[in-house]
Design an enzyme around this catalytic site. Structure first.
Site, PDB file in Angstrom:
ATOM      1  N   GLY A  97       0.774  -1.236   0.000  1.00 19.24           N
ATOM      2  CA  GLY A  97       0.000   0.000   0.000  1.00 19.24           C
ATOM      3  C   GLY A  97       0.807   1.289   0.000  1.00 19.24           C
ATOM      4  O   GLY A  97       0.242   2.359   0.187  1.00 19.24           O
TER       5      GLY A  97
ATOM      6  N   TRP B 153       2.307   2.997  -2.475  1.00 16.88           N
ATOM      7  CA  TRP B 153       1.914   3.947  -3.527  1.00 16.88           C
ATOM      8  C   TRP B 153       0.542   4.547  -3.221  1.00 16.88           C
ATOM      9  O   TRP B 153       0.314   5.734  -3.425  1.00 16.88           O
ATOM     10  CB  TRP B 153       1.875   3.249  -4.899  1.00 16.88           C
ATOM     11  CG  TRP B 153       3.225   3.080  -5.528  1.00 16.88           C
ATOM     12  CD1 TRP B 153       4.434   3.012  -4.889  1.00 16.88           C
ATOM     13  CD2 TRP B 153       3.511   2.968  -6.929  1.00 16.88           C
ATOM     14  NE1 TRP B 153       5.440   2.852  -5.801  1.00 16.88           N
ATOM     15  CE2 TRP B 153       4.904   2.816  -7.059  1.00 16.88           C
ATOM     16  CE3 TRP B 153       2.723   2.958  -8.085  1.00 16.88           C
ATOM     17  CZ2 TRP B 153       5.529   2.671  -8.312  1.00 16.88           C
ATOM     18  CZ3 TRP B 153       3.340   2.811  -9.324  1.00 16.88           C
ATOM     19  CH2 TRP B 153       4.724   2.674  -9.429  1.00 16.88           C
TER      20      TRP B 153
ATOM     21  N   ASP C 264      -4.796  -6.180  -5.717  1.00 19.03           N
ATOM     22  CA  ASP C 264      -3.606  -7.029  -5.569  1.00 19.03           C
ATOM     23  C   ASP C 264      -4.049  -8.472  -5.344  1.00 19.03           C
ATOM     24  O   ASP C 264      -5.160  -8.735  -4.882  1.00 19.03           O
ATOM     25  CB  ASP C 264      -2.722  -6.574  -4.397  1.00 19.03           C
ATOM     26  CG  ASP C 264      -1.264  -7.004  -4.594  1.00 19.03           C
ATOM     27  OD1 ASP C 264      -0.425  -6.143  -4.916  1.00 19.03           O
ATOM     28  OD2 ASP C 264      -0.968  -8.214  -4.441  1.00 19.03           O
TER      29      ASP C 264
ATOM     30  N   ASP D  71      -6.812 -11.197  -8.883  1.00 21.68           N
ATOM     31  CA  ASP D  71      -5.775 -11.190  -9.917  1.00 21.68           C
ATOM     32  C   ASP D  71      -6.183 -10.176 -10.977  1.00 21.68           C
ATOM     33  O   ASP D  71      -7.287 -10.262 -11.523  1.00 21.68           O
ATOM     34  CB  ASP D  71      -5.690 -12.605 -10.514  1.00 21.68           C
ATOM     35  CG  ASP D  71      -4.547 -12.748 -11.509  1.00 21.68           C
ATOM     36  OD1 ASP D  71      -4.046 -11.723 -12.010  1.00 21.68           O
ATOM     37  OD2 ASP D  71      -4.175 -13.897 -11.785  1.00 21.68           O
TER      38      ASP D  71
ATOM     39  N   ASP E 265       2.563  -1.141 -10.281  1.00 24.41           N
ATOM     40  CA  ASP E 265       3.858  -1.576  -9.745  1.00 24.41           C
ATOM     41  C   ASP E 265       3.854  -3.103  -9.688  1.00 24.41           C
ATOM     42  O   ASP E 265       4.612  -3.712  -8.953  1.00 24.41           O
ATOM     43  CB  ASP E 265       4.041  -0.964  -8.340  1.00 24.41           C
ATOM     44  CG  ASP E 265       5.495  -0.935  -7.895  1.00 24.41           C
ATOM     45  OD1 ASP E 265       6.389  -1.032  -8.753  1.00 24.41           O
ATOM     46  OD2 ASP E 265       5.737  -0.819  -6.677  1.00 24.41           O
TER      47      ASP E 265
ATOM     48  N   LYS F  80       5.665  -0.413 -14.006  1.00 24.99           N
ATOM     49  CA  LYS F  80       6.976  -1.015 -13.809  1.00 24.99           C
ATOM     50  C   LYS F  80       7.262  -2.016 -14.937  1.00 24.99           C
ATOM     51  O   LYS F  80       6.392  -2.791 -15.319  1.00 24.99           O
ATOM     52  CB  LYS F  80       6.973  -1.754 -12.466  1.00 24.99           C
ATOM     53  CG  LYS F  80       8.372  -2.188 -12.039  1.00 24.99           C
ATOM     54  CD  LYS F  80       8.430  -3.431 -11.192  1.00 24.99           C
ATOM     55  CE  LYS F  80       7.691  -3.498  -9.907  1.00 24.99           C
ATOM     56  NZ  LYS F  80       8.475  -3.074  -8.769  1.00 24.99           N
TER      57      LYS F  80
HETATM   58  C1  LIG Z   1       6.390  -4.417  -5.771  1.00 22.81           C
HETATM   59  S1  LIG Z   1       4.861  -4.931  -5.121  1.00 22.81           S
HETATM   60  C2  LIG Z   1       3.933  -3.432  -5.115  1.00 22.81           C
HETATM   61  C3  LIG Z   1       4.323  -2.455  -4.053  1.00 22.81           C
HETATM   62  C4  LIG Z   1       3.351  -1.311  -3.940  1.00 22.81           C
HETATM   63  N1  LIG Z   1       3.411  -0.438  -5.101  1.00 22.81           N
HETATM   64  C5  LIG Z   1       3.631  -0.477  -2.718  1.00 22.81           C
HETATM   65  O1  LIG Z   1       3.984   0.687  -2.857  1.00 22.81           O
HETATM   66  O2  LIG Z   1       3.455  -0.973  -1.599  1.00 22.81           O
HETATM   67  C6  LIG Z   1       4.158  -5.808  -6.463  1.00 22.81           C
HETATM   68  C7  LIG Z   1       2.778  -6.362  -6.208  1.00 22.81           C
HETATM   69  O3  LIG Z   1       2.213  -6.793  -7.434  1.00 22.81           O
HETATM   70  C8  LIG Z   1       1.290  -7.789  -7.101  1.00 22.81           C
HETATM   71  N2  LIG Z   1       0.890  -8.529  -8.297  1.00 22.81           N
HETATM   72  C9  LIG Z   1       1.657  -9.275  -9.118  1.00 22.81           C
HETATM   73  N3  LIG Z   1       0.916  -9.830 -10.094  1.00 22.81           N
HETATM   74  C10 LIG Z   1      -0.364  -9.409  -9.888  1.00 22.81           C
HETATM   75  C11 LIG Z   1      -1.606  -9.666 -10.559  1.00 22.81           C
HETATM   76  N4  LIG Z   1      -1.658 -10.445 -11.632  1.00 22.81           N
HETATM   77  N5  LIG Z   1      -2.721  -9.079 -10.070  1.00 22.81           N
HETATM   78  C12 LIG Z   1      -2.668  -8.290  -8.969  1.00 22.81           C
HETATM   79  N6  LIG Z   1      -1.532  -8.033  -8.293  1.00 22.81           N
HETATM   80  C13 LIG Z   1      -0.396  -8.579  -8.750  1.00 22.81           C
HETATM   81  C14 LIG Z   1       2.041  -8.633  -6.097  1.00 22.81           C
HETATM   82  O4  LIG Z   1       1.163  -9.427  -5.331  1.00 22.81           O
HETATM   83  C15 LIG Z   1       2.764  -7.559  -5.285  1.00 22.81           C
HETATM   84  O5  LIG Z   1       2.057  -7.249  -4.114  1.00 22.81           O
END
Ligand SMILES: C[S@@+](CC[C@H](N)C(=O)[O-])C[C@H]1O[C@@H](n2cnc3c(N)ncnc32)[C@H](O)[C@@H]1O
Length: 241
Positions: A85, A87, A105, A121, A145, A185
């Site tokens: 959370g 961002w 997420d 998802d 992200d 990203k």
């Molecule tokens: C680097 S973290 C994000 C950090 C977030 N921006 C923050 O500031 O706290 C990446 C996130 O992408 C999520 N993620 C990856 N593939 C996903 C998908 N298909 N659907 C939803 N979330 C996904 C992961 O579960 C992970 O929590």
């Protein structure tokens, strides 16, 4: 990069401090030991803890916003891959009560004032409609992200993250209002230029950004597209009406 605010020097004052080492054993693999050591010695991790951000990733968005002025009071924002959370926190502080932020997420996210999260998802066919319904109007910013768990195989990791960024871009074209922005990203690996070129058709300005908080030894980059012009497809269908 000239602007290193939020960087190691202002972030944690690690210079001159003793590096914390982590022992192997206790069931830790070598890569877990390295990850833990990096976390313990990372100035952004320490700073996030001090300043109340849920993740060090918050500083990436803060830095990008400082340079490109993406966030404004009253905006509608979609946060893709929002957990835990960081961002959303950064965005919520700027958009305030007149704005709206929705996040998605795979992982459950602790509730946050001013933000609505769903655990789903993003690649689920239902996700775009759910997010659109929650936002209740055109978005000013779609930010992603998202990153799938690393396989360690560079090409695979690159293609997976580009796939997520492309799906996010498709969604952005559906939900952004005129002038809106897209931030996602990616990992460098050969195909990130194609995404950038594709975005150029629909956005006034498209660039790659590497914030100081993004680890220098990582191939992580962000694609930033601003000034959404609206899709030709949407314009054509409204002409026909
Ligand atoms: C680097 S973290 C994000 C950090 C977030 N921006 C923050 O500031 O706290 C990446 C996130 O992408 C999520 N993620 C990856 N593939 C996903 C998908 N298909 N659907 C939803 N979330 C996904 C992961 O579960 C992970 O929590």
């Amino acid at each position: 990069m000239s602007d290193r605010r939020g960087g190691a020097s202002s972030g944690g004052g690690v210079r001159g401090e003793l590096k914390q080492r982590v022992k192997t054993g206790r069931g830790r693999t070598l890569s877990q030991k390295r990850w833990l050591e990096r976390q313990l010695n990372d100035p952004y991790v320490a700073r996030a803890k001090r300043e109340g951000y849920r993740s060090r990733a918050a500083y990436k968005l803060l830095e990008i916003d400082e340079r490109y002025k993406l966030l404004r009071a009253g905006q509608k924002i979609v946060d893709l891959g929002a957990a835990p959370g960081g961002w959303s926190q950064v965005a919520a502080r700027v958009v305030g009560p007149s704005g709206r932020i929705v996040g998605i997420d795979l992982l459950e996210i602790e509730p946050m004032a001013g933000v609505e999260f769903i655990t789903l998802d993003f690649l689920d066919p239902e996700a775009p409609a759910r997010l659109t319904g929650m936002l209740g109007g055109p978005a000013d910013l779609v930010m992603s992200d998202m990153a799938a768990n690393a396989t360690g195989h560079k090409k695979t990791d690159h293609l997976r993250i580009i796939g997520l960024a492309e799906t996010a871009a498709e969604f952005a074209r559906e939900i952004l209002g005129p002038g809106g922005a897209y931030l996602a990203k990616v990992l460098q690996g050969g195909t990130e230029g194609a995404l950038l070129n594709d975005l150029k058709r629909d956005f006034a300005a498209v660039r790659h950004v590497k914030p100081a908080a993004s680890r220098a030894d990582s191939s992580e980059l962000y694609v930033l597209a601003t000034g959404y012009r609206g899709t030709p497809a949407a314009a054509a269908s409204s002409d026909e009406d």
